[in-house]
Write a protein that holds these residues in place. Structure first.
Motif, PDB file in Angstrom:
ATOM      1  N   THR A   1      -2.888   7.325  -2.879  1.00  0.00           N
ATOM      2  CA  THR A   1      -2.793   8.687  -2.637  1.00  0.00           C
ATOM      3  C   THR A   1      -3.372   9.325  -3.908  1.00  0.00           C
ATOM      4  O   THR A   1      -3.511   8.571  -4.910  1.00  0.00           O
ATOM      5  CB  THR A   1      -1.176   9.197  -2.751  1.00  0.00           C
ATOM      6  OG1 THR A   1      -0.593   8.803  -3.820  1.00  0.00           O
ATOM      7  CG2 THR A   1      -0.536   8.113  -1.720  1.00  0.00           C
ATOM      8  N   THR A   2      -3.155  10.539  -4.141  1.00  0.00           N
ATOM      9  CA  THR A   2      -3.785  11.233  -5.457  1.00  0.00           C
ATOM     10  C   THR A   2      -2.478  11.710  -6.282  1.00  0.00           C
ATOM     11  O   THR A   2      -2.650  12.552  -6.985  1.00  0.00           O
ATOM     12  CB  THR A   2      -4.499  12.197  -4.945  1.00  0.00           C
ATOM     13  OG1 THR A   2      -3.679  13.359  -4.066  1.00  0.00           O
ATOM     14  CG2 THR A   2      -5.689  11.946  -4.350  1.00  0.00           C
ATOM     15  N   MET A   3      -1.404  11.190  -6.128  1.00  0.00           N
ATOM     16  CA  MET A   3      -0.158  11.420  -6.881  1.00  0.00           C
ATOM     17  C   MET A   3       0.312  10.108  -7.334  1.00  0.00           C
ATOM     18  O   MET A   3       0.403   8.842  -6.685  1.00  0.00           O
ATOM     19  CB  MET A   3       0.994  12.119  -6.046  1.00  0.00           C
ATOM     20  CG  MET A   3       0.581  13.501  -5.479  1.00  0.00           C
ATOM     21  SD  MET A   3       2.008  14.554  -5.501  1.00  0.00           S
ATOM     22  CE  MET A   3       2.852  14.459  -6.825  1.00  0.00           C
ATOM     23  N   PRO A   4       0.971  10.017  -8.668  1.00  0.00           N
ATOM     24  CA  PRO A   4       1.805   9.000  -9.140  1.00  0.00           C
ATOM     25  C   PRO A   4       2.941   8.610  -8.537  1.00  0.00           C
ATOM     26  O   PRO A   4       3.753   9.699  -8.176  1.00  0.00           O
ATOM     27  CB  PRO A   4       1.788   9.360 -10.728  1.00  0.00           C
ATOM     28  CG  PRO A   4       1.866  10.832 -10.827  1.00  0.00           C
ATOM     29  CD  PRO A   4       0.835  11.140  -9.447  1.00  0.00           C
TER      30      PRO A   4
ATOM     31  N   PRO B   1      -2.738   7.410  -9.406  1.00  0.00           N
ATOM     32  CA  PRO B   1      -3.515   7.605  -8.187  1.00  0.00           C
ATOM     33  C   PRO B   1      -4.798   6.496  -8.322  1.00  0.00           C
ATOM     34  O   PRO B   1      -5.120   6.417  -9.477  1.00  0.00           O
ATOM     35  CB  PRO B   1      -3.934   8.761  -8.511  1.00  0.00           C
ATOM     36  CG  PRO B   1      -2.703   9.586  -8.846  1.00  0.00           C
ATOM     37  CD  PRO B   1      -2.361   8.690  -9.931  1.00  0.00           C
ATOM     38  N   MET B   2      -4.931   5.970  -7.249  1.00  0.00           N
ATOM     39  CA  MET B   2      -6.114   5.134  -7.065  1.00  0.00           C
ATOM     40  C   MET B   2      -6.099   3.886  -8.096  1.00  0.00           C
ATOM     41  O   MET B   2      -7.116   3.342  -8.715  1.00  0.00           O
ATOM     42  CB  MET B   2      -7.534   5.906  -7.140  1.00  0.00           C
ATOM     43  CG  MET B   2      -7.441   7.089  -6.117  1.00  0.00           C
ATOM     44  SD  MET B   2      -7.312   6.481  -4.376  1.00  0.00           S
ATOM     45  CE  MET B   2      -8.475   5.366  -4.190  1.00  0.00           C
ATOM     46  N   ARG B   3      -5.053   3.460  -8.551  1.00  0.00           N
ATOM     47  CA  ARG B   3      -4.786   2.465  -9.193  1.00  0.00           C
ATOM     48  C   ARG B   3      -3.842   1.170  -8.540  1.00  0.00           C
ATOM     49  O   ARG B   3      -3.219   1.227  -7.835  1.00  0.00           O
ATOM     50  CB  ARG B   3      -3.872   2.606 -10.454  1.00  0.00           C
ATOM     51  CG  ARG B   3      -4.778   3.850 -11.310  1.00  0.00           C
ATOM     52  CD  ARG B   3      -5.615   3.181 -12.097  1.00  0.00           C
ATOM     53  NE  ARG B   3      -6.391   4.002 -12.872  1.00  0.00           N
ATOM     54  CZ  ARG B   3      -6.027   4.207 -14.444  1.00  0.00           C
ATOM     55  NH1 ARG B   3      -5.050   3.316 -14.916  1.00  0.00           N
ATOM     56  NH2 ARG B   3      -6.710   5.001 -15.111  1.00  0.00           N
ATOM     57  N   GLU B   4      -4.051   0.001  -9.124  1.00  0.00           N
ATOM     58  CA  GLU B   4      -3.346  -1.249  -8.354  1.00  0.00           C
ATOM     59  C   GLU B   4      -2.713  -1.714  -9.871  1.00  0.00           C
ATOM     60  O   GLU B   4      -3.086  -2.010 -10.811  1.00  0.00           O
ATOM     61  CB  GLU B   4      -4.382  -2.373  -8.101  1.00  0.00           C
ATOM     62  CG  GLU B   4      -3.601  -3.538  -7.689  1.00  0.00           C
ATOM     63  CD  GLU B   4      -4.503  -4.821  -7.053  1.00  0.00           C
ATOM     64  OE1 GLU B   4      -4.848  -5.497  -7.673  1.00  0.00           O
ATOM     65  OE2 GLU B   4      -5.187  -4.648  -5.948  1.00  0.00           O
ATOM     66  N   VAL B   5      -1.185  -1.867  -9.443  1.00  0.00           N
ATOM     67  CA  VAL B   5      -0.404  -2.666 -10.626  1.00  0.00           C
ATOM     68  C   VAL B   5       0.275  -3.845  -9.674  1.00  0.00           C
ATOM     69  O   VAL B   5       0.697  -3.712  -8.608  1.00  0.00           O
ATOM     70  CB  VAL B   5       0.663  -1.758 -10.860  1.00  0.00           C
ATOM     71  CG1 VAL B   5       1.828  -2.229 -11.801  1.00  0.00           C
ATOM     72  CG2 VAL B   5      -0.119  -0.394 -11.678  1.00  0.00           C
TER      73      VAL B   5
ATOM     74  N   VAL C   1       0.829  -1.197  -0.185  1.00  0.00           N
ATOM     75  CA  VAL C   1       0.063   0.116   0.048  1.00  0.00           C
ATOM     76  C   VAL C   1       0.963   1.369  -0.031  1.00  0.00           C
ATOM     77  O   VAL C   1       1.817   1.584   1.101  1.00  0.00           O
ATOM     78  CB  VAL C   1      -0.900  -0.023   1.231  1.00  0.00           C
ATOM     79  CG1 VAL C   1      -1.886   1.309   1.267  1.00  0.00           C
ATOM     80  CG2 VAL C   1      -1.829  -1.276   1.204  1.00  0.00           C
ATOM     81  N   LEU C   2       0.833   2.023  -1.029  1.00  0.00           N
ATOM     82  CA  LEU C   2       1.506   3.228  -1.159  1.00  0.00           C
ATOM     83  C   LEU C   2       0.374   4.438  -0.469  1.00  0.00           C
ATOM     84  O   LEU C   2      -0.551   4.490  -1.158  1.00  0.00           O
ATOM     85  CB  LEU C   2       1.746   3.510  -2.524  1.00  0.00           C
ATOM     86  CG  LEU C   2       2.405   2.347  -3.350  1.00  0.00           C
ATOM     87  CD1 LEU C   2       2.872   2.899  -4.859  1.00  0.00           C
ATOM     88  CD2 LEU C   2       3.829   2.274  -2.745  1.00  0.00           C
ATOM     89  N   GLY C   3       1.278   4.996   0.547  1.00  0.00           N
ATOM     90  CA  GLY C   3       0.333   5.911   1.225  1.00  0.00           C
ATOM     91  C   GLY C   3       1.035   7.192   1.766  1.00  0.00           C
ATOM     92  O   GLY C   3       2.169   7.130   1.165  1.00  0.00           O
TER      93      GLY C   3
END
Length: 516
Positions: free
Chosen positions: A448-451, A479-483, A409-411
């Motif tokens: 988060t809302t940043m790449p 942002p708001m993506r899963e890879v 999780v990137l936060g």
């Protein structure tokens, strides 16, 4: 977002094992009768290596040549847009000297540190032995001022890479350079080659990187991180997978960055004095693009031309045609361009989410005239966009069945400029431990809302679960993506895994992955 102003205070293993398991047979051929020729010279001086051919070992196996370079890290004055600034450099130039080595050779680099502070060199994308990776206090002590350090390792895989410091915010100076690994047998055919290093610049013009870091930490991240503003479903950040989390489909958004730089440069040249390269009508041009920026995603287009992307992070992909290319920090792409439109054309690297850009200039042989110093957004940037999640491997790979699967999780912080992985900010973060030989699947979830361009040291990985997932070393997670990252823990040691946005890395978005 911060806009800068002048007043700111501020196991040795080879590619073969990985590719047999992960990508199958990877061959790249482009329908063209031409053979490669010598690359177009870069504006900076290429380093001249000493090549030593080792004697044959007992048993008859040849050790192969060693390609040796000496790199001096030194303070020097460089010129940007008519201003002379004093900064950190490799060899007194920005970017540093281009290094070239052939696949299968041993690269030996002596680093001489003439800076007033410790430094290292990291070999971005190259799966080196752990002790050669250049991460201070993880794989080696930083090299003190006045001392030397010898990096030596076999280079197992061809492609476009780069080298850079991994100490503090030194990357946001001039301590970067291209590293080109030529294949033993070149399967791509083209007439000429140009290396273009994209960068953002502030040092000596809008304070220093250290001042900028202090200001970011003091001001918080103004809505770009978790805990700022409403999120999909009204959820708060950092609480696992959120409603609205999307997969990998769809076009990537243009997100306003948290840093807008006073200058954007190509091969160290700003808009006012762009780097020029020459083309000949009918030729096939290879462009090696390296995004060495600290905090900028670029969208790149060559006015008047389309292109074909043939490699991503140095690895071959199914050719992709397009008008514009999105390239995140730490990523590299190789493009082929048919030169069929004579004239003088800007190659524009637009800083995503801003009204600013860098440019280089393609000048056909015999064309005269100038390109305006003020760049306008070319129509190609509104055309077909090539980006990382569109890339596919040249052929289907073997099925990947993970031994270990875990969400990553990137936060971000709650009102502070702190960026996290699984809620932990480095260095106060537990290592991620895997056993050597395990197949590992990371599900990267950007809350988060940043790449975030995520980079794993010492290993390649596949991006996505499909049989044609491409092999990469850096992946941009929007942002708001899963890879999904699939990789094999074949290279033992302690490895950095981090966001390649320098200021996100420095404020916590890094973990150590231990392969034991």
């Amino acid at each position: 977002m911060m806009r800068f102003a002048p007043s700111l205070l501020a196991r040795r293993w080879t590619r073969r094992g990985l590719f047999q398991v992960m990508t199958g047979s990877v061959l790249l051929a482009v329908a063209c009768s031409r053979r490669p020729v010598a690359p177009t010279p870069s504006p900076q001086t290429a380093a001249e290596p000493t090549v030593t051919v080792l004697p044959t070992r007992s048993g008859g196996s040849a050790a192969g040549p060693i390609r040796e370079y000496t790199i001096e890290a030194v303070e020097a004055e460089v010129e940007f847009a008519g201003r002379r600034v004093r900064t950190f450099t490799y060899g007194g130039q920005v970017p540093g000297p281009e290094l070239r080595v052939r696949e299968g050779e041993t690269l030996r680099v002596l680093l001489e540190n003439r800076l007033p502070e410790p430094t290292t060199i990291h070999w971005h994308g190259i799966p080196v032995p752990n002790a050669m990776d250049g991460v201070p206090e993880v794989t080696q002590p930083a090299v003190p001022p006045g001392e030397r350090y010898l990096y030596e390792f076999p280079v197992p895989v061809a492609g476009t890479y780069f080298y850079h410091t991994h100490v503090g915010v030194q990357l946001d100076r001039g301590l970067v350079g291209a590293l080109i690994v030529e294949p033993g047998h070149e399967e791509l055919a083209y007439d000429r080659e140009v290396v273009l290093v994209l960068d953002d610049w502030l040092d000596g013009i809008a304070g220093t990187p250290e001042e900028v870091l202090r200001q970011l930490v003091g001001a918080g991240h103004g809505g770009h991180g978790m805990g700022h503003g409403a999120m999909p479903g009204g959820s708060m950040p950092g609480m696992g997978t959120m409603p609205g989390m999307t997969g990998t489909s769809g076009e990537p958004p243009e997100v306003e960055p948290d840093l807008v730089y006073p200058l954007y440069v190509v091969n160290g040249r700003p808009l006012e004095h762009p780097f020029e390269f020459v083309g000949k009508r009918g030729d096939l041009l290879r462009l090696r693009l390296v995004n060495a920026a600290s905090a900028t995603i670029f969208r790149v287009a060559l006015a008047g031309h389309r292109f074909t992307v043939v490699q991503a992070d140095g690895q071959p992909i199914e050719p992709l045609e397009g008008d514009a290319l999105r390239i995140g920090m730490g990523e590299r792409y190789d493009l082929l361009v048919r030169l069929d439109n004579p004239g003088i054309w800007p190659l524009v690297a637009w800083a995503e989410g801003t009204d600013r850009a860098a440019q280089a200039v393609l000048r056909y042989e015999g064309a005269s005239g100038q390109v305006p110093a003020r760049v306008t957004r070319p129509r190609e940037l509104s055309g077909e966009l090539v980006h990382g999640l569109r890339c596919r491997a040249r052929s289907a790979g073997a099925e990947f069945v993970p031994d270990v699967e875990r969400p990553i999780v990137l936060g971000g912080g709650m009102g502070q400029y702190v960026w996290t992985i699984d809620g932990q900010a480095y260095p106060a973060a537990e290592p991620i431990r895997v056993r050597r030989g395990q197949r590992v699947r990371f599900r990267l979830q950007n809350m988060t809302t940043m790449p975030h361009p995520m980079h794993l040291h010492g290993h390649f990985f596949r991006v996505g679960e499909s049989a044609t997932a491409p092999v990469r070393d850096t992946v941009l997670v929007d942002p708001m993506r899963e890879v999904v990252m699939d990789w094999i823990a074949e290279n033992p040691g302690r490895w950095a895994f981090h966001c390649h946005h320098l200021y996100h890395q420095e404020t916590g978005m890094m973990r150590i992955v231990e392969v034991t």
